[in-house]
Design an enzyme around this catalytic site. Sequence first.
Site, PDB file in Angstrom:
ATOM      1  N   LYS A  98     -18.186 -20.566 -23.405  1.00 38.38           N
ATOM      2  CA  LYS A  98     -18.650 -21.654 -23.065  1.00 38.38           C
ATOM      3  C   LYS A  98     -18.865 -22.358 -24.537  1.00 38.38           C
ATOM      4  O   LYS A  98     -18.523 -23.389 -25.240  1.00 38.38           O
ATOM      5  CB  LYS A  98     -18.600 -22.163 -21.932  1.00 38.38           C
ATOM      6  CG  LYS A  98     -17.405 -22.868 -20.524  1.00 38.38           C
ATOM      7  CD  LYS A  98     -15.785 -22.706 -20.391  1.00 38.38           C
ATOM      8  CE  LYS A  98     -15.627 -22.421 -19.432  1.00 38.38           C
ATOM      9  NZ  LYS A  98     -14.415 -23.599 -19.821  1.00 38.38           N
ATOM     10  N   TYR A 122     -20.165 -15.916 -19.706  1.00 38.06           N
ATOM     11  CA  TYR A 122     -18.526 -16.925 -19.078  1.00 38.06           C
ATOM     12  C   TYR A 122     -19.694 -17.701 -19.776  1.00 38.06           C
ATOM     13  O   TYR A 122     -18.562 -18.300 -20.386  1.00 38.06           O
ATOM     14  CB  TYR A 122     -19.185 -17.086 -17.684  1.00 38.06           C
ATOM     15  CG  TYR A 122     -18.672 -18.281 -17.825  1.00 38.06           C
ATOM     16  CD1 TYR A 122     -16.958 -19.192 -18.110  1.00 38.06           C
ATOM     17  CD2 TYR A 122     -19.348 -20.081 -16.808  1.00 38.06           C
ATOM     18  CE1 TYR A 122     -16.501 -20.415 -17.407  1.00 38.06           C
ATOM     19  CE2 TYR A 122     -18.997 -20.572 -16.906  1.00 38.06           C
ATOM     20  CZ  TYR A 122     -17.871 -21.516 -17.201  1.00 38.06           C
ATOM     21  OH  TYR A 122     -17.568 -22.188 -16.829  1.00 38.06           O
ATOM     22  N   SER A 170     -19.224 -26.292 -20.439  1.00 32.83           N
ATOM     23  CA  SER A 170     -19.719 -26.046 -18.363  1.00 32.83           C
ATOM     24  C   SER A 170     -21.661 -26.288 -19.142  1.00 32.83           C
ATOM     25  O   SER A 170     -22.171 -25.783 -19.847  1.00 32.83           O
ATOM     26  CB  SER A 170     -19.459 -24.657 -18.136  1.00 32.83           C
ATOM     27  OG  SER A 170     -20.298 -23.874 -17.310  1.00 32.83           O
TER      28      SER A 170
END
Length: 348
Positions: free
Chosen positions: A158, A154, A128
């Site tokens: 990643k 988050y 991401s």
Amino acid sequence: MRILVTGGAGYIGSHACQRLLKDGHHIVALDNLHRGHQKPMDMLKSAHPESFHFIHSDLGDTKTVLGTLNTHDLDTVMHFGALAYVGESVEDPLWYYRNNIAAAIGLLDACDQCHNGKGINRFIFSSSCATYGNPPQDMIPVPETCPQSPTSPYGYTKLHMEHILKDYATKRDIDHNPLALTMLRYFNVAGSDSAGLLGEDHTPETHLIPVAIEAALGKRESLSIFGTDYPTDDGTNIRDYVHVEDLIDAHVLAMNTTKPGQVEAFNVGIGKGYSVRQILDSVKRVSGVDFPVHDAPRRAGDAIALYNNPERIKSTLGWDAQITDIDEIVSTAFNWMKANPNGYSKES
Ligand code: UDP
């Protein structure tokens, strides 16, 4: 090829299955159906009864994944299965680390042990642009060389997975059993397939474009803009919205291009940034509905401006976004959501 698609019942994973089946590959989709849907799995199975299979399992269930890789003789893994909300990850970081990292290591164990310890040949990872956090001004548009410094749990899940995968690829080199590893750092993914069969159906829905479309369709009264005091032209965040079919095209090119022993990372975004207000204007134009919009405080974890410098993926993979007009991207999402007002779960 024979491909395991984790998160295959989710928004992006189901679009990947559809495209890979169209290209003639043998596909096994694996999903715990926590946020994915059975309906697209049934649709794909009835269209491709021989070449498509669905396994209802958590990706961290090493025994089930191992059995699946061996039974179906799968050589490639496209790993989409993950929790993917920035705001939610700030509220419940341990859940995000458990799902996106701990479970993914269970998947990697299976990828390593299958085929009598020879392992899989190719791994394509959904990373991401959230791994970049707030890039320095001189790194916008963002190249792959931009320092990775996430602003949310988050984004960290990643980034940590990128490191874990690189370390695993190194181990495979040492074993003289090289892996082809591609990490695709997605910008914001939007839209629905051109045939109008698949769409984005999340509970809860928090992504800007579907939330705005829900407001246009009267499914919610209004929409809040999270932060109007950012240092951007109109005070709202800027993002790069890539059409889901273009994103999947990048996966296909990566799968066909990255060679054993190569570790590659590419950004996938159209190379143009739109502010939150510009997206809302687009949804209003496409829908013809002027829904109410309220200014709201900033959302924790949001980066100010993120849009891609697509030079590397263009020159290396020959990838270029086919749909770059924001109204066209929004239209495909709008058409699916209008035709399926209750998403996949109920009769529309
Ligand atoms: N956003 C917003 N209102 C909403 C949902 C999102 O203002 O109801 C903003 C959000 O703060 C971010 C942008 O829209 O700046 C894109 O958010 P989204 O959740 O779609 O994707 P993200 O960039 O977080 O992956």
